[in-house]
Design a protein around this motif. Structure first.
Motif, PDB file in Angstrom:
ATOM      1  N   GLU A 132      -6.460  -8.763  71.039  1.00  0.00           N
ATOM      2  CA  GLU A 132      -6.228  -7.293  71.636  1.00  0.00           C
ATOM      3  C   GLU A 132      -5.710  -7.974  73.569  1.00  0.00           C
ATOM      4  OE1 GLU A 132      -9.475  -5.137  71.445  1.00  0.00           O
ATOM      5  OE2 GLU A 132      -9.101  -4.151  68.510  1.00  0.00           O
ATOM      6  N   ALA A 133      -6.601  -9.500  73.731  1.00  0.00           N
ATOM      7  CA  ALA A 133      -6.287  -9.710  75.178  1.00  0.00           C
ATOM      8  C   ALA A 133      -5.343 -10.225  74.813  1.00  0.00           C
ATOM      9  CB  ALA A 133      -7.655 -10.476  75.250  1.00  0.00           C
ATOM     10  N   LEU A 134      -4.727 -11.416  74.055  1.00  0.00           N
ATOM     11  CA  LEU A 134      -3.616 -11.875  74.018  1.00  0.00           C
ATOM     12  C   LEU A 134      -2.172 -10.779  73.913  1.00  0.00           C
ATOM     13  CD1 LEU A 134      -5.030 -14.806  71.302  1.00  0.00           C
ATOM     14  CD2 LEU A 134      -4.006 -14.956  73.648  1.00  0.00           C
ATOM     15  N   GLN A 135      -2.505 -10.114  73.267  1.00  0.00           N
ATOM     16  CA  GLN A 135      -1.651  -9.160  73.023  1.00  0.00           C
ATOM     17  C   GLN A 135      -1.159  -8.069  74.319  1.00  0.00           C
ATOM     18  OE1 GLN A 135      -2.647  -7.355  69.845  1.00  0.00           O
ATOM     19  NE2 GLN A 135      -1.917  -7.777  67.874  1.00  0.00           N
ATOM     20  N   HIS A 136      -2.634  -8.348  75.277  1.00  0.00           N
ATOM     21  CA  HIS A 136      -2.295  -7.805  76.435  1.00  0.00           C
ATOM     22  C   HIS A 136      -1.096  -8.182  77.373  1.00  0.00           C
ATOM     23  CE1 HIS A 136      -3.992  -4.316  79.327  1.00  0.00           C
ATOM     24  NE2 HIS A 136      -3.811  -5.435  80.064  1.00  0.00           N
ATOM     25  N   LYS A 137      -1.364  -9.046  77.175  1.00  0.00           N
ATOM     26  CA  LYS A 137      -0.940 -10.161  78.330  1.00  0.00           C
ATOM     27  C   LYS A 137       0.639 -10.460  78.150  1.00  0.00           C
ATOM     28  CE  LYS A 137      -5.101 -12.923  79.620  1.00  0.00           C
ATOM     29  NZ  LYS A 137      -4.691 -12.774  80.957  1.00  0.00           N
ATOM     30  N   GLY A 138       1.229  -9.783  76.337  1.00  0.00           N
ATOM     31  CA  GLY A 138       2.478  -9.489  75.991  1.00  0.00           C
ATOM     32  C   GLY A 138       2.204 -11.196  75.157  1.00  0.00           C
ATOM     33  N   TYR A 139       2.142 -11.535  74.411  1.00  0.00           N
ATOM     34  CA  TYR A 139       2.070 -12.589  73.033  1.00  0.00           C
ATOM     35  C   TYR A 139       2.026 -11.917  71.829  1.00  0.00           C
ATOM     36  CZ  TYR A 139       1.505 -16.543  76.583  1.00  0.00           C
ATOM     37  OH  TYR A 139       1.658 -17.044  77.553  1.00  0.00           O
ATOM     38  N   GLU A 140       3.151 -12.344  71.047  1.00  0.00           N
ATOM     39  CA  GLU A 140       3.039 -11.874  69.624  1.00  0.00           C
ATOM     40  C   GLU A 140       1.567 -13.580  68.855  1.00  0.00           C
ATOM     41  OE1 GLU A 140       6.725  -9.618  68.707  1.00  0.00           O
ATOM     42  OE2 GLU A 140       7.211 -12.325  68.915  1.00  0.00           O
ATOM     43  N   VAL A 141       0.877 -12.230  68.417  1.00  0.00           N
ATOM     44  CA  VAL A 141      -0.282 -13.334  67.429  1.00  0.00           C
ATOM     45  C   VAL A 141      -0.830 -13.423  65.898  1.00  0.00           C
ATOM     46  CG1 VAL A 141      -2.431 -13.500  67.042  1.00  0.00           C
ATOM     47  CG2 VAL A 141      -2.179 -12.218  69.422  1.00  0.00           C
ATOM     48  N   PHE A 142       0.164 -15.155  65.892  1.00  0.00           N
ATOM     49  CA  PHE A 142       0.024 -15.377  64.412  1.00  0.00           C
ATOM     50  C   PHE A 142      -1.875 -15.352  64.300  1.00  0.00           C
ATOM     51  CE2 PHE A 142       0.499 -19.633  61.757  1.00  0.00           C
ATOM     52  CZ  PHE A 142       0.241 -19.144  60.560  1.00  0.00           C
ATOM     53  N   LEU A 143      -2.402 -14.121  63.239  1.00  0.00           N
ATOM     54  CA  LEU A 143      -3.445 -15.121  63.008  1.00  0.00           C
ATOM     55  C   LEU A 143      -3.806 -15.597  61.846  1.00  0.00           C
ATOM     56  CD1 LEU A 143      -6.327 -13.427  63.309  1.00  0.00           C
ATOM     57  CD2 LEU A 143      -5.418 -11.746  61.999  1.00  0.00           C
ATOM     58  N   ASP A 144      -4.803 -17.079  61.963  1.00  0.00           N
ATOM     59  CA  ASP A 144      -3.993 -18.197  60.850  1.00  0.00           C
ATOM     60  C   ASP A 144      -5.491 -18.488  60.368  1.00  0.00           C
ATOM     61  OD1 ASP A 144      -3.785 -20.888  59.384  1.00  0.00           O
ATOM     62  OD2 ASP A 144      -4.205 -21.238  61.363  1.00  0.00           O
ATOM     63  N   LEU A 145      -5.930 -17.040  59.306  1.00  0.00           N
ATOM     64  CA  LEU A 145      -7.100 -17.340  58.778  1.00  0.00           C
ATOM     65  C   LEU A 145      -7.238 -17.219  57.350  1.00  0.00           C
ATOM     66  CD1 LEU A 145      -8.864 -13.912  60.089  1.00  0.00           C
ATOM     67  CD2 LEU A 145      -9.101 -16.391  61.032  1.00  0.00           C
ATOM     68  N   LYS A 146      -6.590 -17.873  56.287  1.00  0.00           N
ATOM     69  CA  LYS A 146      -6.220 -18.100  55.362  1.00  0.00           C
ATOM     70  C   LYS A 146      -6.661 -17.439  54.122  1.00  0.00           C
ATOM     71  CE  LYS A 146      -4.705 -22.838  57.125  1.00  0.00           C
ATOM     72  NZ  LYS A 146      -5.058 -23.020  58.235  1.00  0.00           N
ATOM     73  N   PHE A 147      -6.527 -16.082  54.209  1.00  0.00           N
ATOM     74  CA  PHE A 147      -7.703 -15.807  53.264  1.00  0.00           C
ATOM     75  C   PHE A 147      -7.535 -15.492  51.271  1.00  0.00           C
ATOM     76  CE2 PHE A 147      -6.413 -12.024  56.141  1.00  0.00           C
ATOM     77  CZ  PHE A 147      -8.493 -12.199  57.467  1.00  0.00           C
ATOM     78  N   HIS A 148      -8.926 -15.960  50.850  1.00  0.00           N
ATOM     79  CA  HIS A 148      -8.188 -16.536  50.086  1.00  0.00           C
ATOM     80  C   HIS A 148      -9.350 -16.067  48.787  1.00  0.00           C
ATOM     81  CE1 HIS A 148      -8.307 -20.095  46.922  1.00  0.00           C
ATOM     82  NE2 HIS A 148      -8.156 -18.854  46.316  1.00  0.00           N
ATOM     83  N   ASP A 149      -9.408 -14.654  48.266  1.00  0.00           N
ATOM     84  CA  ASP A 149      -9.914 -14.525  47.616  1.00  0.00           C
ATOM     85  C   ASP A 149      -9.601 -13.055  46.548  1.00  0.00           C
ATOM     86  OD1 ASP A 149     -13.013 -12.765  47.793  1.00  0.00           O
ATOM     87  OD2 ASP A 149     -13.427 -13.348  49.109  1.00  0.00           O
ATOM     88  N   ILE A 150     -10.593 -12.192  45.961  1.00  0.00           N
ATOM     89  CA  ILE A 150      -9.615 -11.600  44.862  1.00  0.00           C
ATOM     90  C   ILE A 150      -9.007 -10.765  45.370  1.00  0.00           C
ATOM     91  CG2 ILE A 150     -11.892 -11.525  43.593  1.00  0.00           C
ATOM     92  CD1 ILE A 150     -12.923  -8.937  44.122  1.00  0.00           C
ATOM     93  N   PRO A 151      -7.969  -9.983  43.997  1.00  0.00           N
ATOM     94  CA  PRO A 151      -6.868  -8.839  45.320  1.00  0.00           C
ATOM     95  C   PRO A 151      -7.522  -8.328  45.943  1.00  0.00           C
ATOM     96  CG  PRO A 151      -6.180  -9.625  43.079  1.00  0.00           C
ATOM     97  CD  PRO A 151      -7.865 -10.758  43.094  1.00  0.00           C
ATOM     98  N   ASN A 152      -8.440  -7.200  45.865  1.00  0.00           N
ATOM     99  CA  ASN A 152      -8.571  -6.368  46.819  1.00  0.00           C
ATOM    100  C   ASN A 152      -8.522  -6.401  47.489  1.00  0.00           C
ATOM    101  OD1 ASN A 152      -9.283  -3.682  46.930  1.00  0.00           O
ATOM    102  ND2 ASN A 152     -11.002  -4.152  46.770  1.00  0.00           N
ATOM    103  N   THR A 153      -9.791  -8.046  48.010  1.00  0.00           N
ATOM    104  CA  THR A 153     -10.365  -8.065  48.909  1.00  0.00           C
ATOM    105  C   THR A 153      -9.424  -8.996  50.125  1.00  0.00           C
ATOM    106  OG1 THR A 153     -12.311  -8.532  47.512  1.00  0.00           O
ATOM    107  CG2 THR A 153     -12.501  -9.733  49.778  1.00  0.00           C
ATOM    108  N   THR A 154      -8.498  -9.769  49.388  1.00  0.00           N
ATOM    109  CA  THR A 154      -7.517 -10.000  50.441  1.00  0.00           C
ATOM    110  C   THR A 154      -6.896  -9.239  50.666  1.00  0.00           C
ATOM    111  OG1 THR A 154      -7.627 -12.130  48.697  1.00  0.00           O
ATOM    112  CG2 THR A 154      -6.250 -12.081  49.983  1.00  0.00           C
TER     113      THR A 154
END
Ligand code: C5P
Length: 234
Positions: A49-71
Protein backbone atom coordinates in the motif's frame (compact mmCIF):
# COMPACT_ATOMS: atom_id res chain seq x y z
CA UNK A 1 1.28 8.33 -14.08
CA UNK A 2 1.51 4.90 -15.75
CA UNK A 3 4.96 3.43 -16.12
CA UNK A 4 6.07 3.09 -19.73
CA UNK A 5 9.40 1.31 -19.33
CA UNK A 6 10.20 -2.42 -18.99
CA UNK A 7 12.26 -2.03 -15.79
CA UNK A 8 11.13 -3.63 -12.52
CA UNK A 9 13.39 -2.71 -9.59
CA UNK A 10 13.79 -5.56 -7.08
CA UNK A 11 13.32 -4.16 -3.56
CA UNK A 12 15.29 -6.85 -1.72
CA UNK A 13 15.27 -5.22 1.72
CA UNK A 14 14.55 -6.49 5.24
CA UNK A 15 12.41 -3.52 6.30
CA UNK A 16 9.98 -0.95 4.96
CA UNK A 17 12.12 2.07 5.73
CA UNK A 18 14.98 0.93 3.48
CA UNK A 19 12.59 0.08 0.65
CA UNK A 20 10.75 3.39 0.89
CA UNK A 21 13.98 5.39 1.06
CA UNK A 22 15.07 3.71 -2.16
CA UNK A 23 11.86 4.35 -4.10
CA UNK A 24 11.96 8.01 -3.04
CA UNK A 25 15.11 8.26 -5.14
CA UNK A 26 13.37 6.72 -8.18
CA UNK A 27 10.43 7.71 -10.38
CA UNK A 28 7.24 5.61 -10.76
CA UNK A 29 7.00 6.84 -14.35
CA UNK A 30 10.29 5.13 -15.14
CA UNK A 31 10.12 1.80 -13.28
CA UNK A 32 7.88 -0.62 -11.44
CA UNK A 33 8.97 -2.33 -8.21
CA UNK A 34 9.15 -5.94 -7.05
CA UNK A 35 8.30 -6.97 -3.49
CA UNK A 36 9.64 -10.43 -2.67
CA UNK A 37 9.44 -12.87 0.20
CA UNK A 38 11.91 -11.09 2.51
CA UNK A 39 10.29 -7.66 2.41
CA UNK A 40 6.72 -8.97 2.40
CA UNK A 41 7.31 -11.37 5.27
CA UNK A 42 8.79 -8.64 7.43
CA UNK A 43 6.40 -5.84 6.56
CA UNK A 44 3.16 -7.39 5.24
CA UNK A 45 0.60 -5.80 2.92
CA UNK A 46 1.34 -2.34 4.34
CA UNK A 47 4.48 -2.09 2.19
CA UNK A 48 2.45 -2.74 -0.97
CA UNK A 49 0.00 0.00 0.00
CA UNK A 50 2.82 2.43 0.84
CA UNK A 51 4.50 1.82 -2.52
CA UNK A 52 1.22 2.25 -4.39
CA UNK A 53 0.59 5.45 -2.45
CA UNK A 54 3.87 6.74 -3.87
CA UNK A 55 2.62 5.93 -7.37
CA UNK A 56 4.42 2.62 -7.99
CA UNK A 57 2.94 -0.46 -9.64
CA UNK A 58 3.94 -3.53 -7.64
CA UNK A 59 4.99 -7.00 -8.75
CA UNK A 60 4.26 -9.23 -5.74
CA UNK A 61 6.90 -11.94 -6.19
CA UNK A 62 5.77 -14.55 -3.65
CA UNK A 63 5.88 -17.55 -6.04
CA UNK A 64 2.82 -19.29 -4.59
CA UNK A 65 2.88 -23.12 -4.73
CA UNK A 66 0.18 -25.13 -2.96
CA UNK A 67 -3.03 -27.03 -3.66
CA UNK A 68 -5.29 -25.30 -6.21
CA UNK A 69 -7.80 -23.85 -3.73
CA UNK A 70 -5.15 -22.43 -1.39
CA UNK A 71 -3.04 -20.96 -4.19
CA UNK A 72 -6.04 -19.42 -5.94
CA UNK A 73 -7.17 -17.84 -2.65
CA UNK A 74 -3.72 -16.34 -2.14
CA UNK A 75 -3.79 -14.96 -5.70
CA UNK A 76 -7.21 -13.42 -4.99
CA UNK A 77 -5.81 -11.77 -1.85
CA UNK A 78 -2.99 -10.33 -3.96
CA UNK A 79 -5.57 -9.00 -6.45
CA UNK A 80 -7.44 -7.35 -3.57
CA UNK A 81 -4.22 -5.54 -2.70
CA UNK A 82 -4.28 -4.08 -6.21
CA UNK A 83 -0.90 -5.42 -7.28
CA UNK A 84 0.13 -5.13 -10.92
CA UNK A 85 1.59 -8.66 -11.19
CA UNK A 86 1.57 -11.78 -9.03
CA UNK A 87 3.22 -15.15 -9.63
CA UNK A 88 2.97 -18.86 -8.87
CA UNK A 89 5.13 -21.95 -9.54
CA UNK A 90 4.18 -23.65 -12.80
CA UNK A 91 5.21 -26.96 -11.21
CA UNK A 92 2.04 -26.66 -9.10
CA UNK A 93 0.39 -28.06 -12.20
CA UNK A 94 -2.53 -27.44 -14.54
CA UNK A 95 -5.36 -27.48 -12.01
CA UNK A 96 -3.52 -25.08 -9.73
CA UNK A 97 -2.78 -22.57 -12.48
CA UNK A 98 -6.28 -22.81 -13.96
CA UNK A 99 -7.80 -22.22 -10.52
CA UNK A 100 -5.68 -19.06 -10.15
CA UNK A 101 -6.69 -17.72 -13.54
CA UNK A 102 -10.36 -18.52 -12.95
CA UNK A 103 -10.49 -16.85 -9.55
CA UNK A 104 -9.01 -13.67 -11.06
CA UNK A 105 -11.54 -13.72 -13.89
CA UNK A 106 -14.37 -14.11 -11.38
CA UNK A 107 -13.28 -11.77 -8.61
CA UNK A 108 -11.32 -9.06 -10.43
CA UNK A 109 -12.40 -9.16 -14.09
CA UNK A 110 -11.76 -5.48 -14.87
CA UNK A 111 -8.48 -4.66 -13.16
CA UNK A 112 -6.95 -8.03 -12.51
CA UNK A 113 -3.21 -8.39 -11.89
CA UNK A 114 -1.06 -10.04 -14.50
CA UNK A 115 -0.54 -13.68 -13.52
CA UNK A 116 2.86 -15.19 -14.29
CA UNK A 117 4.58 -18.47 -13.43
CA UNK A 118 8.09 -19.48 -12.44
CA UNK A 119 9.17 -22.48 -14.54
CA UNK A 120 12.42 -23.99 -13.23
CA UNK A 121 14.32 -21.98 -10.61
CA UNK A 122 17.54 -20.84 -12.28
CA UNK A 123 19.45 -22.01 -9.20
CA UNK A 124 18.62 -25.62 -10.16
CA UNK A 125 21.05 -27.49 -12.38
CA UNK A 126 20.57 -30.79 -14.14
CA UNK A 127 21.80 -32.82 -11.14
CA UNK A 128 19.39 -31.01 -8.82
CA UNK A 129 16.50 -31.80 -11.14
CA UNK A 130 17.56 -35.44 -11.33
CA UNK A 131 17.55 -35.63 -7.54
CA UNK A 132 13.90 -34.53 -7.44
CA UNK A 133 12.93 -36.99 -10.16
CA UNK A 134 13.11 -34.79 -13.27
CA UNK A 135 15.34 -36.71 -15.66
CA UNK A 136 15.55 -34.18 -18.52
CA UNK A 137 17.54 -31.11 -19.51
CA UNK A 138 16.52 -28.01 -17.52
CA UNK A 139 15.70 -26.14 -20.76
CA UNK A 140 13.32 -28.89 -21.87
CA UNK A 141 11.56 -28.68 -18.51
CA UNK A 142 11.44 -24.86 -18.77
CA UNK A 143 9.78 -25.08 -22.18
CA UNK A 144 7.36 -27.74 -21.02
CA UNK A 145 6.25 -25.71 -17.98
CA UNK A 146 6.09 -22.45 -19.93
CA UNK A 147 3.82 -24.08 -22.50
CA UNK A 148 1.64 -25.49 -19.74
CA UNK A 149 1.38 -22.02 -18.15
CA UNK A 150 0.29 -20.61 -21.51
CA UNK A 151 -2.31 -23.38 -21.98
CA UNK A 152 -3.69 -22.58 -18.53
CA UNK A 153 -4.29 -18.97 -19.60
CA UNK A 154 -1.50 -17.34 -17.64
CA UNK A 155 -0.08 -14.08 -18.94
CA UNK A 156 3.55 -15.13 -18.97
CA UNK A 157 6.52 -16.68 -17.19
CA UNK A 158 9.52 -15.58 -15.17
CA UNK A 159 12.61 -16.96 -16.89
CA UNK A 160 16.29 -16.37 -17.50
CA UNK A 161 16.99 -13.85 -20.25
CA UNK A 162 19.09 -16.58 -21.85
CA UNK A 163 16.00 -18.72 -22.20
CA UNK A 164 13.95 -15.84 -23.56
CA UNK A 165 14.82 -16.22 -27.22
CA UNK A 166 13.73 -19.87 -27.43
CA UNK A 167 10.59 -19.22 -25.39
CA UNK A 168 9.63 -16.19 -27.49
CA UNK A 169 9.91 -18.34 -30.59
CA UNK A 170 7.88 -21.18 -29.09
CA UNK A 171 5.18 -19.18 -27.33
CA UNK A 172 4.50 -16.23 -29.61
CA UNK A 173 4.64 -12.47 -29.25
CA UNK A 174 1.89 -11.92 -26.69
CA UNK A 175 3.19 -14.10 -23.86
CA UNK A 176 5.07 -12.10 -21.22
CA UNK A 177 8.68 -13.00 -20.43
CA UNK A 178 9.87 -11.48 -17.15
CA UNK A 179 13.62 -11.83 -16.83
CA UNK A 180 15.96 -11.35 -13.83
CA UNK A 181 19.73 -11.87 -13.84
CA UNK A 182 20.31 -8.62 -15.76
CA UNK A 183 23.56 -6.69 -15.51
CA UNK A 184 24.59 -3.54 -17.37
CA UNK A 185 28.02 -4.09 -18.96
CA UNK A 186 29.92 -2.06 -16.38
CA UNK A 187 28.34 -3.48 -13.20
CA UNK A 188 29.42 -6.30 -10.90
CA UNK A 189 27.86 -9.71 -11.45
CA UNK A 190 27.22 -10.13 -7.67
CA UNK A 191 25.98 -13.69 -7.17
CA UNK A 192 24.32 -13.89 -10.59
CA UNK A 193 26.09 -16.46 -12.76
CA UNK A 194 24.70 -16.28 -16.27
CA UNK A 195 24.11 -12.60 -16.76
CA UNK A 196 22.71 -10.75 -19.75
CA UNK A 197 22.78 -6.99 -20.46
CA UNK A 198 19.47 -5.08 -20.56
CA UNK A 199 19.86 -4.56 -24.29
CA UNK A 200 20.59 -8.25 -24.97
CA UNK A 201 17.62 -9.27 -22.82
CA UNK A 202 15.25 -7.07 -24.83
CA UNK A 203 16.72 -8.36 -28.09
CA UNK A 204 16.14 -11.91 -26.84
CA UNK A 205 12.45 -11.11 -26.45
CA UNK A 206 12.11 -10.14 -22.78
CA UNK A 207 9.01 -8.13 -21.91
CA UNK A 208 10.16 -6.93 -18.49
CA UNK A 209 13.61 -6.76 -16.89
CA UNK A 210 13.94 -7.39 -13.13
CA UNK A 211 16.97 -5.44 -11.91
CA UNK A 212 18.05 -5.13 -8.28
CA UNK A 213 21.57 -4.33 -7.12
CA UNK A 214 22.86 -2.50 -10.22
CA UNK A 215 20.26 0.14 -9.29
CA UNK A 216 19.68 -0.27 -5.55
CA UNK A 217 23.38 -0.50 -4.60
CA UNK A 218 24.37 2.42 -6.80
CA UNK A 219 25.35 5.70 -5.09
CA UNK A 220 23.00 7.37 -7.55
CA UNK A 221 20.09 4.97 -8.23
CA UNK A 222 18.16 7.39 -10.47
CA UNK A 223 21.23 7.87 -12.65
CA UNK A 224 21.83 4.12 -12.82
CA UNK A 225 18.22 3.61 -13.92
CA UNK A 226 18.45 6.42 -16.47
CA UNK A 227 21.68 4.97 -17.88
CA UNK A 228 20.03 1.56 -18.32
CA UNK A 229 17.02 3.13 -20.02
CA UNK A 230 19.32 5.00 -22.36
CA UNK A 231 20.87 1.73 -23.53
CA UNK A 232 17.36 0.56 -24.49
CA UNK A 233 16.52 3.53 -26.70
CA UNK A 234 16.61 2.71 -30.37
O1 C5P B 1 20.12 -7.73 -7.44
P1 C5P B 1 19.68 -8.57 -8.61
O2 C5P B 1 19.56 -7.77 -9.89
O3 C5P B 1 20.51 -9.80 -8.77
O4 C5P B 1 18.19 -9.01 -8.21
C1 C5P B 1 17.46 -9.88 -9.01
C2 C5P B 1 16.12 -10.16 -8.41
O5 C5P B 1 15.49 -11.16 -9.20
C3 C5P B 1 16.16 -10.70 -6.99
O6 C5P B 1 14.97 -10.25 -6.32
C4 C5P B 1 16.12 -12.20 -7.18
O7 C5P B 1 15.53 -12.87 -6.11
C5 C5P B 1 15.25 -12.32 -8.41
N1 C5P B 1 15.46 -13.55 -9.17
C6 C5P B 1 16.69 -13.92 -9.71
N2 C5P B 1 16.82 -15.07 -10.42
C7 C5P B 1 15.77 -15.83 -10.61
C8 C5P B 1 14.54 -15.49 -10.09
C9 C5P B 1 14.42 -14.32 -9.38
O8 C5P B 1 17.67 -13.22 -9.53
N3 C5P B 1 15.92 -16.90 -11.34
Amino acid sequence: MPCNTPIIVALDYPDAQSALQMVDKLDPGLCRVKVGKELFTSTGPAIVEALQHKGYEVFLDLKFHDIPNTTASAVRSAAELGVWMVNVHASGGRRMMEACREILERSAPDVRPLLTAVTVLTSLEQDDLLEVGVDIEPMVQVQRLARLAQECGLDGVVCSAREARALRGALGEDFLLVTPGIRPIESAADDQKRIVTPQQAMENGSSYLVIGRPITCSDTPAKALAAILKTLQR
